[in-house]
Design an enzyme around this catalytic site. Structure first.
Site, PDB file in Angstrom:
ATOM      1  N   LYS A   1      -3.802   6.219  15.041  1.00 60.95           N
ATOM      2  CA  LYS A   1      -3.993   5.586  13.741  1.00 60.95           C
ATOM      3  C   LYS A   1      -5.488   5.683  13.375  1.00 60.95           C
ATOM      4  CE  LYS A   1       0.091   4.092  12.439  1.00 60.95           C
ATOM      5  NZ  LYS A   1       0.651   4.379  11.102  1.00 60.95           N
TER       6      LYS A   1
ATOM      7  N   ASP B   1       2.262  -0.812  11.968  1.00 66.14           N
ATOM      8  CA  ASP B   1       0.942  -1.248  11.530  1.00 66.14           C
ATOM      9  C   ASP B   1       0.641  -2.699  11.890  1.00 66.14           C
ATOM     10  OD1 ASP B   1       0.124   1.166  10.415  1.00 66.14           O
ATOM     11  OD2 ASP B   1       1.074   0.727   8.497  1.00 66.14           O
TER      12      ASP B   1
ATOM     13  N   LYS C   1       0.823  -1.208   0.000  1.00 68.04           N
ATOM     14  CA  LYS C   1       0.000   0.000   0.000  1.00 68.04           C
ATOM     15  C   LYS C   1       0.858   1.259   0.000  1.00 68.04           C
ATOM     16  CE  LYS C   1      -2.963   0.655   3.498  1.00 68.04           C
ATOM     17  NZ  LYS C   1      -3.074   1.951   4.221  1.00 68.04           N
TER      18      LYS C   1
ATOM     19  N   GLN D   1       5.134   9.216   7.273  1.00 68.10           N
ATOM     20  CA  GLN D   1       4.199  10.116   6.609  1.00 68.10           C
ATOM     21  C   GLN D   1       4.672  11.564   6.701  1.00 68.10           C
ATOM     22  OE1 GLN D   1       0.360   9.431   8.344  1.00 68.10           O
ATOM     23  NE2 GLN D   1       0.172   7.369   7.499  1.00 68.10           N
TER      24      GLN D   1
END
Length: 449
Positions: free
Chosen positions: A353, A326, A28, A176
Site C-alpha cells: 500500500k 484499508d 474516496k 484496482q
C-alpha cells in the site's frame, strides 16, 4: 494539510469523551470513479458529496488533461462534461497522481485502449508502489508500458491502437486491478471478461451499470465472473457519493476506545464489499447500531451510533481481508486496546500500500508498548485492554495517511501522548480530519516547530 509539502508533526492526548455527530467525507473510491466515468460519458455528469481530498483532486486534474471539462460548482458539488468512450485526447504534460494508487491504476486502465500516450508519476510513496499488476493485463489489450525497474513510476503508457477484448483472472484480490481491466474493456470490441477468485469492492461494476454499460455478473465455482460489452455509449448521470467507510473508521474506532464516548456517524456506506471492519468490530464486542438503513447513489448506507466498549481480541477470517483492507491499521489500534490477542491473517496486500502497513503498524505499536507478532501475511496484536496502552512514542507515518490517523486515534486512549512525525498525508483522503475530531472533543494538535 498537504500530502506533498513540508512534514507536519502532530500529537494526540487522552482527555474528554468523544461526543457529537461526525460528518465524514464522501467515499474516496466512488469519488474517483464518478469523475472517471463522467469523463468517459456523453453529456454532463453532476456529482454531489465528492471527496475533495488531494487524491481525488489529482484525478479531477487528470481528467481535464485527457480533455474532459471538470468544474467545481460548490463544496462537494462538481460537474463533468465527458468526451465519451474512446474520446480521450493525448495529454500535453505528465499526469501527476500524487499519492493515489487507485487514481493512477484506474486512469491507466481507461486510457489503455485509446491510441494515445501518457506519462504518469506521483509522490515518493506512489513511486515505490508496483504497477506491474495493472500493466500486465493492460498489455493483453495491446497497451505498452515503459517504466522504472520493478514496474514503478514514472511510467509511460502507450495505448493500444487496435485493442482486443480480454479474458483475465486476477492473481490477487484487487479492486484496482479488476477496475483497470474493466475500464480498458470499455473501448475494446466484443466482450471483456474478468474473473476474481475472491470478491472485492464492487463500486466500478455498480457505477458502470448506472452509466449504461452492459455488464453481467455470475458466481461460478472458480470465482466471480464479470462480463462487459465493449464500446458502449455511456450516458451522463447524477451521482450522490455516500460517506466513506474507510474515513468513518477513524472516529468510529476512536469512540470505541475512549471511555464514555457516544457519537453518531451518519450516511456511511454499507456496501457488503466494504463493511468488513464494522462486522469485525461487532464480533469484538463493539456497541455499534446501524440506524435508518437506506440507499443513496446506488449504494446501501446507514447511520452508525457508536459507544465506548470493552473489547476482546478475535481471529479475523482471512476471507474478510478484501472487504476491509484499508482498515487494518486502525483495527490494529483497536486490537491494542482490547483484551487478549487479535489475529489478522491474509493481509499481505498491506505490504504494497502507500507504505508497508504491516511493518509500520508493528513498529509503531511496539514503540507504544504493545507486543506484536508478524510474518509476510499476518499481523498479531496482543491487546492490553481499555486504557492499558502506555503510549509516549513518536511513530513514523511513512507518507501514509492511514498510518498517521491510526496512531493519532491511539493517542486519544493511551496513558501518555502519541506523536506522529508527519500528518500532512492525511489531506489525501480526509482533509477535515483535524476539525472533525476536534468537534467531537479530541485533543489532536500540530506540534509547533
Amino acid at each position: 494539510m498537504s500530502g506533498h509539502g513540508e512534514a507536519i508533526a502532530m500529537v494526540a492526548r487522552s482527555g474528554a469523551a468523544l461526543r457529537g455527530v461526525a460528518e465524514v467525507p464522501g467515499d474516496k473510491s466512488i469519488s474517483h470513479r464518478a469523475l472517471i466515468l463522467g469523463a468517459l460519458s456523453v453529456g454532463e455528469t453532476r456529482v454531489s458529496g465528492l471527496l475533495e481530498g488531494q487524491d481525488v483532486l489529482d484525478t479531477a486534474r487528470a481528467m481535464r488533461a485527457f480533455g474532459a471539462e471538470v468544474v467545481r460548482q460548490g463544496p462537494g458539488a462538481w460537474s463533468v462534461r465527458g468526451v465519451g468512450v474512446g474520446g480521450f485526447a493525448e495529454p500535453a504534460d505528465v499526469i501527476d497522481c500524487g499519492n493515489s494508487g487507485t487514481g493512477v491504476r484506474l486512469i491507466m486502465g481507461c486510457m489503455a485502449t485509446s491510441p494515445i500516450t501518457a506519462t504518469f508519476t506521483g509522490d515518493a510513496s506512489l513511486r515505490k508502489r508496483p504497477m506491474g499488476r495493472v500493466t500486465a493485463p493492460l498489455a493483453l489489450f495491446g497497451a505498452e508500458a515503459h517504466g522504472r525497474r520493478g514496474g514503478r513510476l514514472p511510467m509511460t503508457l502507450v495505448g493500444a491502437a487496435d485493442p482486443v477484448p480480454v479474458r483475465y483472472t486476477t492473481p490477487v484480490p484487487s479492486a484496482q486491478v479488476k477496475s483497470a481491466v474493466l475500464l480498458a474493456g470499455l473501448n475494446a470490441p466484443g466482450e471483456t471478461v474478468v474473473i476474481e477468485r475472491e470478491p472485492t469492492r464492487d463500486h466500478t461494476e455498480r457505477m458502470l451499470r448506472g452509466f449504461g454499460a452492459q455488464l453481467e455478473i455470475e458466481d461460478l465455482p472458480e470465482g466471480r465472473l464479470i462480463r462487459l460489452r465493449g464500446q458502449p455509449e455511456l450516458r451522463a448521470q447524477s451521482v450522490a457519493v455516500p460517506r466513506d467507510p474507510s474515513s468513518a473508521a477513524f472516529p468510529v474506532c476512536a469512540a470505541l476506545i475512549v471511555p464514555k464516548s457516544d457519537i453518531l456517524v451518519p450516511g456511511v456506506s454499507q456496501n457488503p464489499t466494504r463493511n468488513g471492519l464494522f462486522t469485525t468490530l461487532v464480533e469484538m464486542g463493539a456497541d455499534i447500531s446501524f440506524e435508518t438503513p437506506r440507499e443513496e447513489g446506488g449504494e446501501p448506507v446507514a447511520d452508525l451510533r457508536v459507544r465506548f466498549s470493552n473489547l476482546r481480541g478475535i481471529e479475523v477470517p482471512p476471507g474478510r481481508a478484501a472487504s476491509m483492507i484499508d482498515e487494518y491499521p486502525v483495527l490494529a489500534v483497536v486490537a491494542a486496546c482490547a483484551e487478549g490477542r487479535t489475529v489478522m491473517r491474509g493481509v499481505r496486500e498491506l505490504r504494497v500500500k502507500e507504505s508497508d502497513r504491516i511493518d509500520a503498524m508493528a513498529r509503531g505499536l511496539e514503540a507504544c508498548g504493545v507486543r506484536v507478532e508478524e510474518d509476510e501475511d499476518t499481523l498479531i496484536v496482543h491487546g492490553l485492554g481499555a486504557g492499558g496502552v502506555p503510549g509516549g512514542a513518536t511513530c513514523a507515518t511513512h507518507i501514509d495517511h492511514r498510518i498517521a490517523m491510526s496512531f493519532l486515534v491511539l493517542g486519544l486512549a493511551s496513558k501518555l501522548p502519541i506523536r506522529v512525525d508527519d500528518g500532512s498525508p492525511i489531506a489525501t483522503s480526509f482533509p477535515a480530519f483535524e476539525a472533525l475530531m476536534a468537534g467531537l472533543g479530541a485533543d489532536i494538535a500540530r506540534v509547533q516547530r
